[in-house]
Write a protein that holds these residues in place. Structure first.
Motif, PDB file in Angstrom:
ATOM      1  N   PRO A 112       0.817  -1.226   0.000  1.00 31.62           N
ATOM      2  CA  PRO A 112       0.000   0.000   0.000  1.00 31.62           C
ATOM      3  C   PRO A 112       0.842   1.263   0.000  1.00 31.62           C
ATOM      4  O   PRO A 112       1.937   1.312   0.570  1.00 31.62           O
ATOM      5  CB  PRO A 112      -0.800  -0.119   1.298  1.00 31.62           C
ATOM      6  CG  PRO A 112       0.056  -0.966   2.184  1.00 31.62           C
ATOM      7  CD  PRO A 112       0.758  -1.936   1.290  1.00 31.62           C
ATOM      8  N   VAL A 113       0.313   2.270  -0.640  1.00 34.24           N
ATOM      9  CA  VAL A 113       0.913   3.606  -0.653  1.00 34.24           C
ATOM     10  C   VAL A 113      -0.165   4.584  -0.200  1.00 34.24           C
ATOM     11  O   VAL A 113      -1.306   4.522  -0.675  1.00 34.24           O
ATOM     12  CB  VAL A 113       1.408   3.992  -2.058  1.00 34.24           C
ATOM     13  CG1 VAL A 113       1.906   5.440  -2.074  1.00 34.24           C
ATOM     14  CG2 VAL A 113       2.514   3.045  -2.516  1.00 34.24           C
ATOM     15  N   THR A 114       0.170   5.452   0.724  1.00 32.68           N
ATOM     16  CA  THR A 114      -0.806   6.409   1.242  1.00 32.68           C
ATOM     17  C   THR A 114      -1.231   7.389   0.155  1.00 32.68           C
ATOM     18  O   THR A 114      -0.391   7.990  -0.524  1.00 32.68           O
ATOM     19  CB  THR A 114      -0.209   7.179   2.435  1.00 32.68           C
ATOM     20  OG1 THR A 114       0.186   6.254   3.442  1.00 32.68           O
ATOM     21  CG2 THR A 114      -1.232   8.135   3.022  1.00 32.68           C
ATOM     22  N   TYR A 115      -2.535   7.526  -0.002  1.00 29.63           N
ATOM     23  CA  TYR A 115      -3.080   8.403  -1.039  1.00 29.63           C
ATOM     24  C   TYR A 115      -3.076   9.857  -0.582  1.00 29.63           C
ATOM     25  O   TYR A 115      -3.338  10.168   0.576  1.00 29.63           O
ATOM     26  CB  TYR A 115      -4.509   7.977  -1.379  1.00 29.63           C
ATOM     27  CG  TYR A 115      -5.239   8.951  -2.264  1.00 29.63           C
ATOM     28  CD1 TYR A 115      -5.009   8.976  -3.634  1.00 29.63           C
ATOM     29  CD2 TYR A 115      -6.162   9.855  -1.731  1.00 29.63           C
ATOM     30  CE1 TYR A 115      -5.663   9.878  -4.456  1.00 29.63           C
ATOM     31  CE2 TYR A 115      -6.829  10.755  -2.535  1.00 29.63           C
ATOM     32  CZ  TYR A 115      -6.578  10.771  -3.908  1.00 29.63           C
ATOM     33  OH  TYR A 115      -7.225  11.667  -4.712  1.00 29.63           O
ATOM     34  N   ARG A 116      -2.775  10.745  -1.529  1.00 32.06           N
ATOM     35  CA  ARG A 116      -2.888  12.187  -1.304  1.00 32.06           C
ATOM     36  C   ARG A 116      -3.684  12.801  -2.447  1.00 32.06           C
ATOM     37  O   ARG A 116      -3.695  12.282  -3.568  1.00 32.06           O
ATOM     38  CB  ARG A 116      -1.501  12.843  -1.226  1.00 32.06           C
ATOM     39  CG  ARG A 116      -0.619  12.341  -0.112  1.00 32.06           C
ATOM     40  CD  ARG A 116       0.640  13.198  -0.006  1.00 32.06           C
ATOM     41  NE  ARG A 116       1.362  13.252  -1.272  1.00 32.06           N
ATOM     42  CZ  ARG A 116       2.232  12.349  -1.670  1.00 32.06           C
ATOM     43  NH1 ARG A 116       2.510  11.304  -0.904  1.00 32.06           N
ATOM     44  NH2 ARG A 116       2.848  12.474  -2.831  1.00 32.06           N
ATOM     45  N   GLU A 117      -4.320  13.907  -2.167  1.00 36.51           N
ATOM     46  CA  GLU A 117      -5.101  14.583  -3.196  1.00 36.51           C
ATOM     47  C   GLU A 117      -4.214  14.935  -4.390  1.00 36.51           C
ATOM     48  O   GLU A 117      -3.075  15.382  -4.225  1.00 36.51           O
ATOM     49  CB  GLU A 117      -5.733  15.864  -2.623  1.00 36.51           C
ATOM     50  CG  GLU A 117      -6.838  15.616  -1.609  1.00 36.51           C
ATOM     51  CD  GLU A 117      -8.098  15.049  -2.260  1.00 36.51           C
ATOM     52  OE1 GLU A 117      -8.300  15.283  -3.468  1.00 36.51           O
ATOM     53  OE2 GLU A 117      -8.865  14.364  -1.561  1.00 36.51           O
ATOM     54  N   GLN A 118      -4.749  14.685  -5.591  1.00 35.49           N
ATOM     55  CA  GLN A 118      -4.076  14.997  -6.853  1.00 35.49           C
ATOM     56  C   GLN A 118      -2.756  14.219  -7.035  1.00 35.49           C
ATOM     57  O   GLN A 118      -1.871  14.645  -7.768  1.00 35.49           O
ATOM     58  CB  GLN A 118      -3.805  16.506  -6.965  1.00 35.49           C
ATOM     59  CG  GLN A 118      -5.063  17.360  -6.994  1.00 35.49           C
ATOM     60  CD  GLN A 118      -5.959  17.033  -8.202  1.00 35.49           C
ATOM     61  OE1 GLN A 118      -5.509  17.019  -9.339  1.00 35.49           O
ATOM     62  NE2 GLN A 118      -7.233  16.759  -7.932  1.00 35.49           N
ATOM     63  N   MET A 119      -2.645  13.083  -6.383  1.00 38.28           N
ATOM     64  CA  MET A 119      -1.457  12.249  -6.526  1.00 38.28           C
ATOM     65  C   MET A 119      -1.422  11.669  -7.944  1.00 38.28           C
ATOM     66  O   MET A 119      -2.453  11.269  -8.497  1.00 38.28           O
ATOM     67  CB  MET A 119      -1.506  11.125  -5.494  1.00 38.28           C
ATOM     68  CG  MET A 119      -0.199  10.435  -5.254  1.00 38.28           C
ATOM     69  SD  MET A 119      -0.377   9.234  -3.904  1.00 38.28           S
ATOM     70  CE  MET A 119       1.306   9.162  -3.317  1.00 38.28           C
ATOM     71  N   LYS A 120      -0.209  11.587  -8.516  1.00 39.27           N
ATOM     72  CA  LYS A 120      -0.085  11.092  -9.884  1.00 39.27           C
ATOM     73  C   LYS A 120       0.688   9.777  -9.925  1.00 39.27           C
ATOM     74  O   LYS A 120       1.375   9.397  -8.975  1.00 39.27           O
ATOM     75  CB  LYS A 120       0.588  12.144 -10.765  1.00 39.27           C
ATOM     76  CG  LYS A 120      -0.274  13.399 -10.942  1.00 39.27           C
ATOM     77  CD  LYS A 120       0.247  14.315 -12.021  1.00 39.27           C
ATOM     78  CE  LYS A 120      -0.707  15.477 -12.264  1.00 39.27           C
ATOM     79  NZ  LYS A 120      -0.233  16.361 -13.369  1.00 39.27           N
ATOM     80  N   LEU A 121       0.556   9.095 -11.071  1.00 33.87           N
ATOM     81  CA  LEU A 121       1.146   7.772 -11.228  1.00 33.87           C
ATOM     82  C   LEU A 121       2.658   7.796 -11.024  1.00 33.87           C
ATOM     83  O   LEU A 121       3.215   6.876 -10.406  1.00 33.87           O
ATOM     84  CB  LEU A 121       0.806   7.225 -12.618  1.00 33.87           C
ATOM     85  CG  LEU A 121       1.359   5.857 -12.970  1.00 33.87           C
ATOM     86  CD1 LEU A 121       0.861   4.805 -11.992  1.00 33.87           C
ATOM     87  CD2 LEU A 121       0.981   5.482 -14.407  1.00 33.87           C
ATOM     88  N   SER A 122       3.330   8.811 -11.512  1.00 34.41           N
ATOM     89  CA  SER A 122       4.786   8.880 -11.368  1.00 34.41           C
ATOM     90  C   SER A 122       5.201   8.914  -9.892  1.00 34.41           C
ATOM     91  O   SER A 122       6.253   8.371  -9.522  1.00 34.41           O
ATOM     92  CB  SER A 122       5.331  10.111 -12.088  1.00 34.41           C
ATOM     93  OG  SER A 122       4.767  11.305 -11.561  1.00 34.41           O
ATOM     94  N   GLU A 123       4.386   9.542  -9.042  1.00 31.74           N
ATOM     95  CA  GLU A 123       4.695   9.577  -7.610  1.00 31.74           C
ATOM     96  C   GLU A 123       4.565   8.191  -6.998  1.00 31.74           C
ATOM     97  O   GLU A 123       5.349   7.811  -6.123  1.00 31.74           O
ATOM     98  CB  GLU A 123       3.756  10.555  -6.904  1.00 31.74           C
ATOM     99  CG  GLU A 123       3.862  12.000  -7.372  1.00 31.74           C
ATOM    100  CD  GLU A 123       2.819  12.868  -6.708  1.00 31.74           C
ATOM    101  OE1 GLU A 123       2.923  13.081  -5.477  1.00 31.74           O
ATOM    102  OE2 GLU A 123       1.879  13.318  -7.390  1.00 31.74           O
ATOM    103  N   ILE A 124       3.556   7.433  -7.451  1.00 31.65           N
ATOM    104  CA  ILE A 124       3.373   6.072  -6.948  1.00 31.65           C
ATOM    105  C   ILE A 124       4.573   5.208  -7.297  1.00 31.65           C
ATOM    106  O   ILE A 124       5.116   4.478  -6.454  1.00 31.65           O
ATOM    107  CB  ILE A 124       2.084   5.457  -7.535  1.00 31.65           C
ATOM    108  CG1 ILE A 124       0.855   6.256  -7.101  1.00 31.65           C
ATOM    109  CG2 ILE A 124       1.958   3.995  -7.138  1.00 31.65           C
ATOM    110  CD1 ILE A 124       0.573   6.206  -5.628  1.00 31.65           C
ATOM    111  N   ILE A 125       5.018   5.291  -8.552  1.00 30.40           N
ATOM    112  CA  ILE A 125       6.161   4.481  -8.989  1.00 30.40           C
ATOM    113  C   ILE A 125       7.432   4.913  -8.263  1.00 30.40           C
ATOM    114  O   ILE A 125       8.256   4.078  -7.863  1.00 30.40           O
ATOM    115  CB  ILE A 125       6.342   4.587 -10.509  1.00 30.40           C
ATOM    116  CG1 ILE A 125       5.089   4.083 -11.222  1.00 30.40           C
ATOM    117  CG2 ILE A 125       7.567   3.804 -10.964  1.00 30.40           C
ATOM    118  CD1 ILE A 125       4.690   2.675 -10.878  1.00 30.40           C
TER     119      ILE A 125
END
Length: 313
Positions: A209-222
């Motif tokens: 799991p990765v903590t979600y933030r508003e307006q988070m983008k795919l590149s940040e997840i990777i």
């Protein structure tokens, strides 16, 4: 001139207030507190110096009162015990209208637990009249990594087994109606946020799991999960997005982060939503680090005269 009965009541109050101020925190009320094993109390009778003793409440809830012997104290309030002792001193010692004062010298160690996503989960000492915010503060507050589901906390009462829902977000912003009292053996549970997070799987350094933030983008997840050079196929990422009201169905979105990173197509860096599952496939490329490590092993075998593929006669 003050009547004797008024003087008696005044003296009783003064004795009690003096003792409480000396040994108990000012916020602890003894009016409703019921004595329990391991509490320590002081028994005094005005103008009877022989009756002045500090006695513990035993495991069976009994005390050994001066000149009376065994008296039941567990489960009683201070006022109730004072009434019982007064009646006993009149009946057994023939005291004439004695002024009996009972004060709590030391409370037993009351404990409550805090589990889940808080600063320091564990078991903590509490005091009578402590509340949820006191217990949460002792545990270091909620976790700072954003994984605590503040709206779904709950308090489990040991005495009844009741599970009381608590919205900690509302409580921490001023809703005192949810600041319930905490008693010995109670449990405060702060669960993990599961609805507002994103899960990453596949060829990344750290799945999960990765903590979600508003307006988070795919590149940040990777970037958070960590790509693996030559193994993470960033041109074929798949995002599985749950459909509202249809928990078993997903919208599958394909994204090409290579095109985003090269500036060819910025739209490939899609905006994430809570509940998304990101899958990074394997590139299918040869991992030369693994090949080199295998080659080194065979080189060592060859130098010492071992053929790992040779079979016995």
């Amino acid at each position: 001139m003050i009547k004797f009965t008024q003087m008696k009541r005044l003296l009783t109050i003064l004795i009690g207030v003096t003792a409480i101020a000396a040994v108990a925190p000012s916020q602890i009320s003894t009016e409703t507190y019921r004595l329990q094993p391991e509490d320590v109390i002081t028994i005094q009778v005005y103008r009877v110096q022989e009756i002045n003793a500090v006695v513990p409440v035993g495991p069976d809830g009994n005390i050994s009162a001066p000149f009376l012997g065994v008296i039941k104290a567990g489960g009683k309030t201070i006022k109730e015990l004072e009434a019982d002792l007064t009646a006993a001193y009149v009946d057994r010692l023939k005291l004439n209208d004695p002024i009996v004062s009972v004060t709590i010298r030391e409370y037993r160690r009351l404990k409550a637990s805090v589990n889940g996503f808080v600063g320091r989960p564990g078991i903590y000492d509490i005091r009578p009249n402590d509340r949820v915010l006191d217990l949460l503060s002792a545990a270091g507050g909620t976790s700072t990594d954003g994984r605590a589901d503040l709206s779904k906390a709950y308090l489990v009462k040991k005495s009844s087994g009741e599970r009381i829902p608590i919205d900690l977000r509302a409580l921490l912003t001023g809703d005192a109606s949810q600041n319930y009292s905490v008693e010995d053996g109670d449990l405060l549970q702060v669960p993990e946020e599961t609805d507002s997070r994103i899960v990453v799987a596949g060829r990344v350094r750290q799945e999960g799991p990765v903590t979600y933030r508003e307006q988070m983008k795919l590149s940040e997840i990777i970037a958070t999960a960590g790509k693996i050079e030559r193994r993470s196929r960033l041109s074929k990422i798949q995002v599985f997005r749950p459909l509202p009201g249809r928990p078993s169905d997903f919208l599958v979105i394909e994204a090409n982060l290579i095109d985003f990173e090269s500036g060819k197509d910025p739209a490939q860096n899609i905006i994430m939503k809570p509940g998304d599952l990101v899958y990074v496939p394997d590139s299918g490329n040869v991992d030369f680090e693994i090949i080199n490590s295998i080659a080194n092993v065979f080189f060592i075998f060859d130098r010492i005269g071992i053929n790992p593929f040779r079979t016995g006669n």
